[in-house]
Write an enzyme that holds these catalytic residues in place. Structure first.
Site, short mmCIF file in Angstrom:
data_model
loop_
_atom_site.label_atom_id
_atom_site.label_comp_id
_atom_site.label_asym_id
_atom_site.label_seq_id
_atom_site.Cartn_x
_atom_site.Cartn_y
_atom_site.Cartn_z
N ARG A 113 0.81 -1.24 0.00
CA ARG A 113 0.00 0.00 0.00
C ARG A 113 0.84 1.28 0.00
O ARG A 113 0.35 2.36 0.29
CB ARG A 113 -0.98 0.04 1.18
CG ARG A 113 -2.00 -1.06 1.16
CD ARG A 113 -3.26 -0.66 1.88
NE ARG A 113 -4.27 -1.68 1.75
CZ ARG A 113 -4.43 -2.70 2.57
NH1 ARG A 113 -3.63 -2.81 3.63
NH2 ARG A 113 -5.37 -3.59 2.37
N LYS A 135 3.45 11.87 -11.09
CA LYS A 135 2.81 10.84 -11.91
C LYS A 135 3.70 9.60 -11.98
O LYS A 135 4.89 9.71 -12.23
CB LYS A 135 2.58 11.34 -13.34
CG LYS A 135 1.36 12.21 -13.50
CD LYS A 135 1.11 12.47 -14.98
CE LYS A 135 -0.08 13.37 -15.18
NZ LYS A 135 -0.25 13.74 -16.60
N GLU A 177 10.62 17.62 -24.60
CA GLU A 177 9.75 18.00 -23.49
C GLU A 177 10.07 19.43 -23.02
O GLU A 177 9.19 20.17 -22.59
CB GLU A 177 9.89 17.03 -22.31
CG GLU A 177 9.34 15.63 -22.55
CD GLU A 177 7.81 15.53 -22.48
OE1 GLU A 177 7.13 16.56 -22.33
OE2 GLU A 177 7.31 14.39 -22.60
N LYS A 214 7.09 23.40 -15.09
CA LYS A 214 6.27 22.24 -14.73
C LYS A 214 5.85 22.32 -13.26
O LYS A 214 4.70 22.04 -12.92
CB LYS A 214 7.03 20.93 -15.01
CG LYS A 214 6.25 19.74 -14.48
CD LYS A 214 6.59 18.41 -15.04
CE LYS A 214 5.71 17.37 -14.33
NZ LYS A 214 5.94 16.02 -14.75
N GLU A 224 -4.43 17.13 -12.13
CA GLU A 224 -4.77 17.30 -13.55
C GLU A 224 -6.28 17.46 -13.80
O GLU A 224 -6.87 16.79 -14.63
CB GLU A 224 -4.23 16.12 -14.38
CG GLU A 224 -4.09 16.47 -15.84
CD GLU A 224 -3.35 15.42 -16.67
OE1 GLU A 224 -2.17 15.16 -16.35
OE2 GLU A 224 -3.95 14.89 -17.60
N ARG A 228 -3.14 21.48 -15.38
CA ARG A 228 -2.05 20.52 -15.64
C ARG A 228 -2.18 19.84 -17.00
O ARG A 228 -1.19 19.34 -17.54
CB ARG A 228 -2.00 19.48 -14.50
CG ARG A 228 -0.82 18.55 -14.65
CD ARG A 228 -0.56 17.68 -13.45
NE ARG A 228 0.61 16.86 -13.67
CZ ARG A 228 1.22 16.17 -12.74
NH1 ARG A 228 0.78 16.21 -11.50
NH2 ARG A 228 2.27 15.43 -13.02
N ASN A 232 0.24 18.27 -21.43
CA ASN A 232 0.03 17.21 -22.42
C ASN A 232 0.00 17.74 -23.85
O ASN A 232 -0.39 17.00 -24.76
CB ASN A 232 -1.28 16.47 -22.12
CG ASN A 232 -1.13 15.63 -20.88
OD1 ASN A 232 -0.20 14.85 -20.76
ND2 ASN A 232 -2.04 15.80 -19.93
N HIS A 235 0.99 15.49 -26.71
CA HIS A 235 0.97 14.12 -26.19
C HIS A 235 -0.20 13.27 -26.67
O HIS A 235 -0.10 12.05 -26.64
CB HIS A 235 0.99 14.14 -24.66
CG HIS A 235 2.37 14.41 -24.10
ND1 HIS A 235 3.03 15.59 -24.34
CD2 HIS A 235 3.20 13.66 -23.34
CE1 HIS A 235 4.22 15.55 -23.74
NE2 HIS A 235 4.34 14.40 -23.13
N HIS A 239 1.20 9.81 -27.80
CA HIS A 239 0.85 8.53 -27.19
C HIS A 239 0.23 7.59 -28.23
O HIS A 239 0.46 6.38 -28.18
CB HIS A 239 -0.11 8.73 -26.01
CG HIS A 239 0.60 9.20 -24.77
ND1 HIS A 239 -0.03 9.87 -23.75
CD2 HIS A 239 1.90 9.12 -24.39
CE1 HIS A 239 0.85 10.16 -22.80
NE2 HIS A 239 2.03 9.72 -23.17
N HIS A 254 9.91 8.43 -26.56
CA HIS A 254 8.77 9.27 -26.18
C HIS A 254 8.97 10.71 -26.67
O HIS A 254 8.07 11.32 -27.24
CB HIS A 254 8.60 9.22 -24.66
CG HIS A 254 7.53 10.15 -24.15
ND1 HIS A 254 6.20 9.99 -24.46
CD2 HIS A 254 7.61 11.27 -23.38
CE1 HIS A 254 5.50 10.96 -23.89
NE2 HIS A 254 6.33 11.76 -23.23
N1 GLY Z 1 4.16 14.63 -18.02
C1 GLY Z 1 3.01 15.41 -17.85
C2 GLY Z 1 2.63 15.60 -16.43
O1 GLY Z 1 3.41 15.31 -15.53
O2 GLY Z 1 1.53 16.03 -16.16
#
Ligand code: GLY
Length: 352
Positions: A113, A135, A177, A214, A224, A228, A232, A235, A239, A254
């Site tokens: 956990r 994330k 990025e 960031k 998000e 946030r 993306n 992205h 993706h 990526h």
């Molecule tokens: N890589 C995008 C974020 O951390 O929200």
């Protein structure tokens, strides 16, 4: 200056991490470092040799590459932690790039956990993005980050000396990025980075700025819900490209996929969110001068559609993209249909 005190950056960062261990180390029953074969060879010696207050730890090694960010490897690592006798007071150190930080973060956030972890990114991509912001993620059934959590490391060490042994292709991967951070939030950063490659030795101040962008966005919206989503930009397309190649058992990086995504989403921005033609043109010409997209020339755009539908930003099966209204300003939740996407794609990569 990076406002998040848990991100250790700059000339004294390794010393600060050593002090962190002096202060907190005794609370952990066991310390385990997760590495891949590259970071084991190139980064572990410097890391282990620099910390007087971390003398004893176990090692877990995975193969380098996105294919390790899988549910199978995750379960193997859970068994390995159990065999090592890790308990709820153990600490995991993720020493590696985006794969190690994403996978290790998810492993730590779920083992018993949740146990504490530290991220020590060794690639530019992980330094600028994957290693901080909370994330974590693991791919499953050909879908990127189908499993994941929002869990923050205890601290993140950004030590740019690790970039010295990073291959050029990997450096360029992370650079995309940083370009994205400029495009969504800071025209000056975009200008500095996009006119030609900035080399590793000079990247420090730009990396610091990129991390700060960031950090501010994540602090405003950690889960998000809105702001946030700007991170993306590029992205949704990226993706889909990565998932398409993942199913073909071909690995693409990526950052390169994000660079391709920036092109498509700049075209969409001109069509849908009033990005001026001249700014779109600047983005497209500079990105195309930095990256090559030959690999995408034979791809049928319709083959990306199922992957676009898997994007986590979508709602009620409608595609929702992050686009630009100008360089340095992003807008979220813009509905896009496949006809618009296909048109933007064909403008970028030809009439396939
Ligand atoms: N890589 C995008 C974020 O951390 O929200």
């Amino acid at each position: 200056m990076i406002s998040n005190p848990s991100i250790l950056f700059g000339l004294n960062a390794m010393e600060e991490l050593d002090q962190w261990f002096a202060k907190h180390g005794s609370r952990y029953s066991k310390v385990i470092a997760l590495v891949d074969e590259n970071t084991m060879e190139h980064c572990m010696p410097e890391f282990a040799g620099s910390l007087e207050n971390l003398t004893d730890f176990e090692l877990l090694e995975i193969e380098a590459g996105e294919s390790s960010k899988s549910s199978e490897i995750l379960f193997q690592l859970i068994s390995a932690l159990q065999e090592l006798g890790a308990d709820r007071s153990s600490l995991l150190i993720n020493l590696g790039g985006g794969v190690v930080c994403d996978l290790g973060g998810f492993l730590a956030s779920t083992y018993m956990r949740g146990i504490h972890f530290i991220n020590i990114p060794t690639s530019l991509l992980a330094m600028t993005d994957a290693a901080h912001g909370g994330k974590t993620g693991v791919d499953h059934n050909g879908i990127k980050n189908l499993m994941g959590s929002f869990t923050h490391p205890q601290c993140t060490l950004i030590w740019t000396d690790f970039l010295a042994t990073l291959p050029k292709k990997e450096y360029e991967n992370g650079y995309a990025e940083m370009l994205k951070h400029g495009l969504i939030s800071d025209r000056n950063l975009w200008n500095s980075l996009s006119q030609s490659w900035i080399n590793k030795e000079e990247i420090g101040p730009y990396l610091e700025k990129s991390i700060q962008i960031k950090t501010e966005i994540v602090e405003a919206d950690p889960h998000e819900l809105n702001e946030r989503k700007k991170l993306n930009f590029g992205h949704s397309t990226a993706h889909a490209i990565e998932s398409y190649f993942l199913l073909k058992e071909m690995e693409v990086s990526h950052g390169w996929a994000v660079a391709a995504g920036i092109l498509v989403e700049a075209e969409l921005s001109e069509m849908k969110s009033r990005l001026p033609f001249i700014e779109k043109d600047e983005i497209v010409s500079r990105i195309k001068a930095l990256y090559s997209f030959e690999l995408l020339k034979g791809l049928k755009v319709e083959d990306l559609h199922p992957h676009l539908l898997n994007d986590k930003k979508n709602r009620n099966h409608a595609l929702l993209f992050v686009l630009l209204s100008e360089i340095g300003k992003a807008v979220v939740n813009v509905p896009i249909d496949f006809t618009e996407f296909d048109l933007a794609w064909k403008k970028c990569f030809g009439n396939v």
